[in-house]
Design a protein around this motif. Sequence first.
Motif, PDB file in Angstrom:
ATOM      1  N   ALA A 173       0.836  -1.205   0.000  1.00  0.00           N
ATOM      2  CA  ALA A 173       0.000   0.000   0.000  1.00  0.00           C
ATOM      3  C   ALA A 173       0.869   1.253   0.000  1.00  0.00           C
ATOM      4  O   ALA A 173       0.565   2.239  -0.698  1.00  0.00           O
ATOM      5  N   ASN A 174       1.962   1.241   0.755  1.00  0.00           N
ATOM      6  CA  ASN A 174       2.864   2.395   0.810  1.00  0.00           C
ATOM      7  C   ASN A 174       3.508   2.644  -0.554  1.00  0.00           C
ATOM      8  O   ASN A 174       3.635   3.800  -1.002  1.00  0.00           O
ATOM      9  N   GLU A 185       0.912   4.142  -2.937  1.00  0.00           N
ATOM     10  CA  GLU A 185       0.684   5.570  -2.679  1.00  0.00           C
ATOM     11  C   GLU A 185       1.834   6.411  -3.228  1.00  0.00           C
ATOM     12  O   GLU A 185       1.615   7.506  -3.777  1.00  0.00           O
ATOM     13  N   GLN A 186       3.061   5.914  -3.095  1.00  0.00           N
ATOM     14  CA  GLN A 186       4.201   6.657  -3.639  1.00  0.00           C
ATOM     15  C   GLN A 186       4.039   6.864  -5.145  1.00  0.00           C
ATOM     16  O   GLN A 186       4.285   7.966  -5.669  1.00  0.00           O
ATOM     17  N   LEU A 203       1.234   6.804  -6.945  1.00  0.00           N
ATOM     18  CA  LEU A 203       0.122   7.705  -7.238  1.00  0.00           C
ATOM     19  C   LEU A 203       0.489   9.149  -6.907  1.00  0.00           C
ATOM     20  O   LEU A 203       0.130  10.085  -7.639  1.00  0.00           O
ATOM     21  N   HIS A 204       1.191   9.343  -5.814  1.00  0.00           N
ATOM     22  CA  HIS A 204       1.611  10.698  -5.432  1.00  0.00           C
ATOM     23  C   HIS A 204       2.550  11.281  -6.481  1.00  0.00           C
ATOM     24  O   HIS A 204       2.449  12.479  -6.823  1.00  0.00           O
ATOM     25  N   ARG A 256      -1.498  12.524  -8.001  1.00  0.00           N
ATOM     26  CA  ARG A 256      -2.790  12.169  -7.417  1.00  0.00           C
ATOM     27  C   ARG A 256      -2.833  12.574  -5.946  1.00  0.00           C
ATOM     28  O   ARG A 256      -1.824  12.567  -5.240  1.00  0.00           O
ATOM     29  N   THR A 312      -3.808  11.641  -2.393  1.00  0.00           N
ATOM     30  CA  THR A 312      -4.038  10.371  -1.713  1.00  0.00           C
ATOM     31  C   THR A 312      -3.899  10.527  -0.205  1.00  0.00           C
ATOM     32  O   THR A 312      -3.396  11.541   0.297  1.00  0.00           O
ATOM     33  N   LEU A 314      -3.115   7.475   3.130  1.00  0.00           N
ATOM     34  CA  LEU A 314      -2.991   6.083   3.545  1.00  0.00           C
ATOM     35  C   LEU A 314      -3.389   5.928   5.006  1.00  0.00           C
ATOM     36  O   LEU A 314      -2.827   6.579   5.893  1.00  0.00           O
ATOM     37  N   LEU A 320      -6.144   4.808   0.645  1.00  0.00           N
ATOM     38  CA  LEU A 320      -5.595   3.469   0.726  1.00  0.00           C
ATOM     39  C   LEU A 320      -5.654   3.021   2.185  1.00  0.00           C
ATOM     40  O   LEU A 320      -5.299   3.789   3.090  1.00  0.00           O
TER      41      LEU A 320
END
Length: 644
Positions: A487-488, A491-492, A494-495, A499, A501, A503, A546
Motif C-alpha cells: 500500500a505504501n 501511494e508513492q 500515485l503521489h 494524485r 491520496t 494512507l 488506501l
Amino acid sequence: MAPELSAAPAYTPDALIAEDIETYLDLHQRKTMLRFLTCGSVDDGKSTLIGRLLYDTKMIFEDQLSALEADSRRVGTQGGALDFALLVDGLAAEREQGITIDVAYRFFATEKRKFIVADTPGHEQYTRNMVTGASTADAAVILIDARKGVLTQTRRHSFLVHLLGIRHIVLAVNKMDLVGYGEGTFDAIVDEYRAFADSIGIERFQAIPLSGLAGDNIAGRSAAMDWYAGAALLEHLEQIDLAQDGPAAEPLRMPVQWVNRPDLNFRGFAGLIARGTVRPGDAVRILPSGRTTTVSRIVTFDGDLPRAGAGQSVTLTLADEVDCSRGDVIAAAAAPPQAAEQFEATLVWMGEAEMLPGRAYWLKLGTQTVSATVQPPEYAIDVNTLAELSVKTLGLNDIGVAQLFTDRPLVFEPYAISADLGGFILIDKVTNATVAAGMLKGALRRAQNVHWQAVDITREAHAAQKGQKPKLLWFTGLSGSGKSTVANLVEQKLHAMGRHTFLLDGDNVRHGLNKDLGFTDADRIENIRRVGEVARLMTDAGLIVLTAFISPFHAEREMVRAMLPEGEFVEIFIDTPLEVAERRDVKGLYAKARRGEIANFTGISSPYEAPERPDIRIDTTRETPEQAAERIAEHILGVWSPDL
C-alpha cells in the motif's frame, strides 16, 4: 285402475348428499380459526396432549390409527395404551430421544371452531423453534408436569409468550393422574405460577388440571377431578374471543408486497392489510416518503370492493402517480406510523454463534429489508429472577435489549401496538441464517433530531477540483502478508503522478482514533466500521484513500463497500500463505500467539475469511512488492483515467 304415480322427488339421494356436503363446507368455511401453540419444559406432555386432541376430535384416519397402534406396541407403552405423542413427533431423532425438536403444525376442528396447533420444543437448546411457533399464535397453552411444578423453561416460555404479545394463555397442569388428581398439588402450582406471571406482567391466564394420556379435562370434564369447576381444555379454546383482538378499527396499515403492473394502463400496489380498513376516496400517506394521495380502487381477483379490512389481500390503485414500491407502507394520511433509523429493541438471540456488536445484519420487518448494525446490549434478562444483567453480547437463547442502527429509514410501530410493523428478524449476511427475532420498543429520540445538513460543495466538485475520481483501495490479508508495504509503494506511485491520496494504516489508526479498541471479534468489527466511516468522508473530499488492515471478516469488508457509491471500493487481497507470513514475522507476533501469549490472533486463534472474488489478487510468493504496486497502480489508473 292403477293409482296415478306421484311426481318424481325434487332431490335424488345423490343430490341430497351433495347438498349436505355443500352445507357442511359452507358452515366449515364460516368457522373462526384459532392458532395456538403448546410450550413448556421437556417431557411436560405437549405432543401427547396434541395427539389426544386429534384423537378426541376424530381427526385421525383409520390407517393413521393402525400405524399409531403398531408404533405404540413397538415402543412398549404401559398396558398397551396408545402413545399419542407419536402422532406429532415426526422426526426419528425426536422419537429416539423422547423430545420434540422441530415445530410440528397440526389442524383439527370441532363443530364450533377450526384450530391450527404448533407443538414447540421444550428443550432449552431449541427455544428458537418455540419463538417461531409463537410468532403467529393467538393463544398459548403452557404445560407443567404436575410432578415437577414450575421450571426454568416454564418461566422462559412464559416470558417469551408475554413478550410476543400473546394475551390468551392457558396454564395446563398435566399428568394429574400421576399425582392422584390432588387438588392441593394443582393449587400450589397455580399459586407459584401466578406469582411469576404477575412479576412479568401477565394479567390473566386460565388454569386447567388435566391428563393428556388419560384424556382428563381434554375434550370433556373429568369425573376424577370433580373439585375443578371450570371448562375442559377444548371447550375453553372454543370460547376464546378473538374479536377483541381485531385491528379493523385502527388506522390503515398496508405494507406493499409488490407493484402490480400488467400493462401500461394499470398500476396498483398489492399487499395484505395489516390493520384498519380502506375505501375508495380515502386519503392515504406513502411511507417513508410521506407523499399523500387518495385511493381510487380496491381491486381483487373477484372484482372491485367498496371496502377492505385487516386480513384481506388486495391491490390498491391511487389517484396520483406517486413513488411507491415493495417495502413501502400505505397508511391512513391522518394517522401514519413512524419512520426512523435508530431504535431500541428486545432481541431473542437464535444463532449458534454469539451476536457481534457492530456487525451489519439484514433486518426484515414485513416487506421491508434494511441493513442494520446492533450495538452492545444494554442488558440481558435473567428469566428466573428478571434481573437485568450486564453483558457484552448475546448467546443462543439469550434475551436482551439493545440499540439498532439501520442504513435507511424503517417504517415501524412499537411491537406493543403492532406486531406486523414492530416484529422483525435479523439475518446473517454471509450464511443467510436467521440469527435473532426482535421486537421494536421505539425510536431513539436522537434519531428524530439529527438531520443531514445540506452543503454547497459536493463530493463531485471536490473530485473535479483534484482532477481525479475518488476511490478506496482496501488492502486485506494476514498479519505479515505485506499489506502495508505494498500500500505504501502504491501511494508513492500515485503521489508521483500528481494524485491526491491518503494512507490509513491499521497500526497507526490504533494509536489514536481506535486506541480504545482491543482485538476481540466485536472490537475488530468496530475498528473496521470506524475506519470505513473515515475513509468514506475522505472519498467525499475527492481523495484516493488506501487502507491496510487485516479486516478478517467478509461481512465487515462488504459493510464498507456498501458505504460507497458503486465501483469506488476496490478490494485488494494480499494473498500470502500462513506459513510464509509466519516466516516473515519480524515482530515475533505469531510465535507469541502460538505460545498463547496473544489472544484472538488472526490465523492462529481467530479466523480469517479470505475474499472469494477480490477486485485484485496479489500472490506475494510470485510477485515482489514493487511488481505488485506497479500492477495495482496500472490497473487503477487504467480504469480511472483512459488518457493515461
